[in-house]
Design a protein around this motif. Structure first.
Motif, PDB file in Angstrom:
ATOM      1  N   TYR A  85       0.844  -1.192   0.000  1.00 30.13           N
ATOM      2  CA  TYR A  85       0.000   0.000   0.000  1.00 30.13           C
ATOM      3  C   TYR A  85       0.879   1.241   0.000  1.00 30.13           C
ATOM      4  N   SER A  86       0.256   2.394  -0.243  1.00 30.19           N
ATOM      5  CA  SER A  86       0.986   3.662  -0.189  1.00 30.19           C
ATOM      6  C   SER A  86       0.073   4.723   0.413  1.00 30.19           C
ATOM      7  N   LEU A  87       0.601   5.942   0.546  1.00 30.59           N
ATOM      8  CA  LEU A  87      -0.114   7.013   1.240  1.00 30.59           C
ATOM      9  C   LEU A  87      -0.431   8.166   0.292  1.00 30.59           C
ATOM     10  N   ALA A  88      -1.486   8.896   0.631  1.00 29.40           N
ATOM     11  CA  ALA A  88      -1.825  10.104  -0.130  1.00 29.40           C
ATOM     12  C   ALA A  88      -2.207  11.214   0.829  1.00 29.40           C
ATOM     13  N   TYR A  89      -1.926  12.450   0.406  1.00 30.15           N
ATOM     14  CA  TYR A  89      -2.265  13.643   1.194  1.00 30.15           C
ATOM     15  C   TYR A  89      -3.260  14.469   0.391  1.00 30.15           C
ATOM     16  N   TRP A  90      -4.339  14.858   1.033  1.00 27.34           N
ATOM     17  CA  TRP A  90      -5.472  15.554   0.405  1.00 27.34           C
ATOM     18  C   TRP A  90      -5.262  17.056   0.599  1.00 27.34           C
ATOM     19  N   THR A  91      -5.152  17.828  -0.491  1.00 23.45           N
ATOM     20  CA  THR A  91      -4.872  19.255  -0.339  1.00 23.45           C
ATOM     21  C   THR A  91      -6.146  20.073  -0.172  1.00 23.45           C
ATOM     22  N   TYR A  92      -6.028  21.075   0.682  1.00 25.05           N
ATOM     23  CA  TYR A  92      -7.084  22.066   0.890  1.00 25.05           C
ATOM     24  C   TYR A  92      -6.477  23.445   0.616  1.00 25.05           C
ATOM     25  N   LEU A 138       4.722  23.270   4.908  1.00 18.81           N
ATOM     26  CA  LEU A 138       5.217  22.508   6.053  1.00 18.81           C
ATOM     27  C   LEU A 138       4.451  21.194   6.218  1.00 18.81           C
ATOM     28  N   GLU A 139       3.139  21.247   6.027  1.00 19.42           N
ATOM     29  CA  GLU A 139       2.337  20.018   6.119  1.00 19.42           C
ATOM     30  C   GLU A 139       2.787  19.000   5.077  1.00 19.42           C
ATOM     31  N   ILE A 140       2.979  19.475   3.850  1.00 19.02           N
ATOM     32  CA  ILE A 140       3.407  18.576   2.781  1.00 19.02           C
ATOM     33  C   ILE A 140       4.789  18.001   3.085  1.00 19.02           C
ATOM     34  N   GLN A 141       5.675  18.850   3.594  1.00 13.51           N
ATOM     35  CA  GLN A 141       7.026  18.382   3.890  1.00 13.51           C
ATOM     36  C   GLN A 141       7.019  17.347   5.005  1.00 13.51           C
ATOM     37  N   GLU A 193       5.591   4.750  -0.606  1.00 14.35           N
ATOM     38  CA  GLU A 193       5.384   5.700  -1.695  1.00 14.35           C
ATOM     39  C   GLU A 193       4.262   6.662  -1.326  1.00 14.35           C
ATOM     40  N   LYS A 194       4.330   7.863  -1.893  1.00 14.61           N
ATOM     41  CA  LYS A 194       3.376   8.911  -1.526  1.00 14.61           C
ATOM     42  C   LYS A 194       2.822   9.613  -2.768  1.00 14.61           C
ATOM     43  N   SER A 195       1.549   9.991  -2.660  1.00  9.67           N
ATOM     44  CA  SER A 195       0.871  10.716  -3.734  1.00  9.67           C
ATOM     45  C   SER A 195       0.165  11.931  -3.152  1.00  9.67           C
ATOM     46  N   SER A 230      -0.900  26.484  -3.272  1.00 12.67           N
ATOM     47  CA  SER A 230      -0.312  27.729  -3.771  1.00 12.67           C
ATOM     48  C   SER A 230       1.101  27.572  -4.311  1.00 12.67           C
ATOM     49  N   ASN A 231       1.906  26.688  -3.725  1.00 10.59           N
ATOM     50  CA  ASN A 231       3.320  26.590  -4.099  1.00 10.59           C
ATOM     51  C   ASN A 231       3.541  25.419  -5.059  1.00 10.59           C
ATOM     52  N   ILE A 232       3.158  25.620  -6.309  1.00  9.68           N
ATOM     53  CA  ILE A 232       3.237  24.546  -7.290  1.00  9.68           C
ATOM     54  C   ILE A 232       4.682  24.210  -7.634  1.00  9.68           C
ATOM     55  N   SER A 233       5.550  25.188  -7.673  1.00  6.55           N
ATOM     56  CA  SER A 233       6.955  24.922  -7.983  1.00  6.55           C
ATOM     57  C   SER A 233       7.569  23.977  -6.957  1.00  6.55           C
ATOM     58  N   TYR A 234       7.164  24.114  -5.706  1.00  2.00           N
ATOM     59  CA  TYR A 234       7.633  23.202  -4.662  1.00  2.00           C
ATOM     60  C   TYR A 234       7.147  21.774  -4.930  1.00  2.00           C
ATOM     61  N   LEU A 235       5.864  21.629  -5.271  1.00  2.00           N
ATOM     62  CA  LEU A 235       5.320  20.298  -5.530  1.00  2.00           C
ATOM     63  C   LEU A 235       5.970  19.653  -6.746  1.00  2.00           C
ATOM     64  N   ASN A 236       6.290  20.463  -7.746  1.00  2.00           N
ATOM     65  CA  ASN A 236       6.911  19.913  -8.951  1.00  2.00           C
ATOM     66  C   ASN A 236       8.289  19.323  -8.682  1.00  2.00           C
ATOM     67  N   LYS A 237       8.910  19.734  -7.608  1.00  2.00           N
ATOM     68  CA  LYS A 237      10.248  19.229  -7.264  1.00  2.00           C
ATOM     69  C   LYS A 237      10.209  17.933  -6.464  1.00  2.00           C
TER      70      LYS A 237
END
Length: 299
Positions: free
Chosen positions: A85-92, A98-101, A111-113, A121-128
């Protein structure tokens, strides 16, 4: 790849466990943990079937388990020795970097999704970040937002089920989605939905004035849902009789039209032959089973 999303409740889990295991070559269920007396037992059923799934850590709704609850009751308990299994984080809208990190830094062996339910808001961070999947809930995040993501790991989720306030209000047929056909042309590697439950993911229900059977039929480019409603739509008594009325309508349709017949349809056929009412939760379970079978059969 097909990604159905639903609450990890008893009959939703039983629907997964009753599916032919071959379907999971093309299906990855996304589970939202749901607190009730069989919370751990239901997840254990999936473990016993060795089904790969993604579990959502932070579904923010009163009465649902917190991240800490899921860590203690699932990851460090029922899933302690389970690796499939793997994990996912639901964005609001208020989800922070900090939460994502923190999500990335914890449970490093898994693995994470990311599930984009609202814009981050910080898409450049997520793209990395090295996420397994970027999963987008369409109609809540738009295509302009989705296009800002560079990684080739996009999954498109559409809520195709048009829920009505009353079962008696359902039309004979409603369009569901063409996502199974169109997702690749939009750069996706997968697609999904909320089966025949819908995005509002209602926690419960009671005796209904009318009984409805929802049957998905996926053919070529489109998937539709046929709604078979009991003739009796008043009073809360005799749900069994109402179910048989709806089932009679369903069987007349099935016998006249081409539809893939898997476990869901064949079980309905058996119930009709025996004139047996299995209970409304089983009706829900069979609808979910048929939906998944129909979608996987067409992809």
């Amino acid at each position: 790849m097909y990604f159905p999303i639903f609450l990890a409740k008893k009959y939703d889990i039983l629907a997964l466990c009753d599916l032919d295991e071959r379907l999971f070559k093309n299906t990855i269920p996304i589970l939202i943990p749901h607190y009730h007396k069989d919370f751990k037992k239901n997840i254990k059923k999936i473990v016993d079937k060795n089904i790969y799934f993604i579990i959502v850590l932070n579904f923010k709704r009163i009465g649902y388990p917190t991240i800490s609850d899921i860590e203690n009751d699932l990851i460090n308990d029922v899933l302690k020795d389970y690796k499939n299994y793997s994990l996912a984080y639901w964005t609001y809208n208020d989800t922070s970097k900090l939460e994502i990190q923190n999500f990335i830094n914890q449970n490093v062996e898994l693995e994470k999704s990311i599930i984009h339910r609202e814009n981050f808001s910080n898409i450049s961070y997520l793209n990395k970040q090295d996420f397994k999947y970027n999963i987008f809930i369409e109609n809540y995040v738009d295509q302009d937002y989705i296009d800002l993501f560079e990684n080739n790991n996009k999954v498109y989720i559409q809520d195709g089920f048009k829920r009505q306030k009353k079962n008696a209000d359902y039309p004979k047929i409603s369009s569901f989605s063409d996502n199974h056909y169109s997702y690749k042309s939009r750069g996706g590697i997968g697609f999904g939905d909320f089966t025949i439950i819908g995005h509002d993911l209602k926690d419960g229900g009671g005796a209904a004035y009318a009984v409805a059977i929802h049957i998905t039929n996926a053919q070529n480019k489109t998937a539709n849902v046929h709604h078979f409603v009991s003739d009796t739509v008043t009073g809360r008594e005799n749900p069994g009789g109402k179910f048989i009325e709806a089932l009679n309508h369903m069987m007349k349709f099935i016998d006249k039209h081409t539809i893939f017949e898997g476990i869901g349809i064949t079980t309905y056929r058996d119930l009709h032959k025996r004139k047996h009412f299995p209970g409304l939760p089983i009706n829900k379970k069979l609808g979910i089973i048929n939906h998944i079978e129909q979608i996987v059969n067409i992809i």
